[in-house]
Structure formats: C-alpha cells, structure tokens
Design an enzyme around this catalytic site. Sequence first.
Site, PDB file in Angstrom:
ATOM      1  NE  ARG A  95      -6.909 -11.954   8.634  1.00 41.53           N
ATOM      2  CZ  ARG A  95      -6.090 -10.913   8.456  1.00 41.53           C
ATOM      3  NH1 ARG A  95      -5.558 -10.698   7.278  1.00 41.53           N
ATOM      4  NH2 ARG A  95      -5.812 -10.095   9.447  1.00 41.53           N
TER       5      ARG A  95
ATOM      6  N   GLY B 252       3.851   1.163   1.245  1.00 39.46           N
ATOM      7  CA  GLY B 252       5.184   0.583   1.066  1.00 39.46           C
ATOM      8  C   GLY B 252       6.019   0.584   2.342  1.00 39.46           C
TER       9      GLY B 252
ATOM     10  CB  THR C 185       4.526  -2.979   6.169  1.00 41.35           C
ATOM     11  OG1 THR C 185       3.521  -2.149   6.735  1.00 41.35           O
ATOM     12  CG2 THR C 185       4.687  -4.234   6.994  1.00 41.35           C
TER      13      THR C 185
ATOM     14  CG  ASP D  27      -1.983   0.960   1.286  1.00 46.04           C
ATOM     15  OD1 ASP D  27      -2.430   1.404   0.226  1.00 46.04           O
ATOM     16  OD2 ASP D  27      -2.389   1.345   2.399  1.00 46.04           O
TER      17      ASP D  27
END
Length: 172
Positions: free
Chosen positions: A161, A101, A103, A99
């Site tokens: 999930r 970036g 992490t 997203d």
Amino acid sequence: MSIELYISERMIKDRIKELADEINRDYQNQEVILIGILNGAFMFCADLIRQLTVTNQLEFMLASSYGKKTISSGNVNIGLDIKNPITGKNVLIVEDIVDTGLTVNCIIELLKERNPKSIKLVSLVHKPARSKYPVHIDYLGFEIEDEFIVGYGLDFAGLYRGLPYIGIYRNE
Ligand code: IMP
C-alpha cells in the site's frame, strides 16, 4: 513476484491536481463532505484534500461488499461508518479503484438512504474491462487495462500500500 511501474508518482500528482481543479470549480461557494473509502483510498484522500480550495470536511468509511449479484445497501458490510449525518449535504465519495463496480454501487445506495443533497464519486482508477455493475464516475483519474495493480494505497494481500506509484503486480 514482480511489480512493474505503471503510473508514476509524477503522473498521479499531476492528475490529482487536474481533478481537484474540476472539483473546486464545480463546488464553488458550496461545502462538500469527502467520504474516503478505507483502506485503499487513504493516500488518494490525503493528496486530493491538499489540493482542494472548496470548503470541505473529511470522513472515512470502511466498507466491503458481500459479492452478491444484486446492488443493495444490504449487500455492503460496514466495518466503520461515518460519524456525522449527511442529510442535506453535498457528498463526494473518494475511491481508489472501481473494478466490477459492486462495492461503490452498494455504498451509494446506502448513503442515498440518508438523504444527502447530492452524491458524486471520484475514483483514482477504473478498470472498464471488469465492469459488471455500471456506475457513473464523476471524476476519474485513470482508466486502466485489466491488470492487478498495487501501490498508492492499493494492496495485494495487505501488502504494498505504501508504494508512492502504481505498479502491475505479477505473481511469477
Ligand atoms: P469492486 O469489484 O468494484 O466492488 O471492487 C472491490 C475492491 O476490490 C476494490 O475496492 C479494491 O479494494 C479491490 N480491487 C479491485 N481491483 C484491484 C486491483 O487491481 N488492485 C488492488 N485491489 C483491487
């Protein structure tokens, strides 16, 4: 609340086969350690590894960034670390989504300190519109619009999930 079909099960399956073909070609005659980033990447890992012919080991890491503005291995909170050393090994990080970036950048910094032979990244999804911390994605499944997605490992507040497809989550 509604979830609109965005990337079908069929599309995911076909794209993973293509990614695996590339990975199998690139690591021919070499061994690779896959590091799946929990929780989101569990389903992607499970499907990807079944398409790999290259010799591989699988580890998992549970990591979340503190959301600071700088990229550093100190900005990532490790809930679960890999079990074995990666010194001199080929590492392939398996992510569900990049997203901003942050992490994945922090994870890469952390793993680099352990002196692997190489580090590459495979991500199923990338949202370029939200990118703040550029990261090179060696193998990318899908580039998507700036939408919040769920399913195929991805969650909203811990839910959805298990959906076999990726959908757009709308809170309306
Ligand atoms: P980053 O901003 O690249 O550090 O991403 C942080 C984390 O936010 C990702 O690993 C995902 O767990 C989560 N995330 C970002 N975008 C989405 C989304 O659209 N759906 C579900 N989770 C997301």
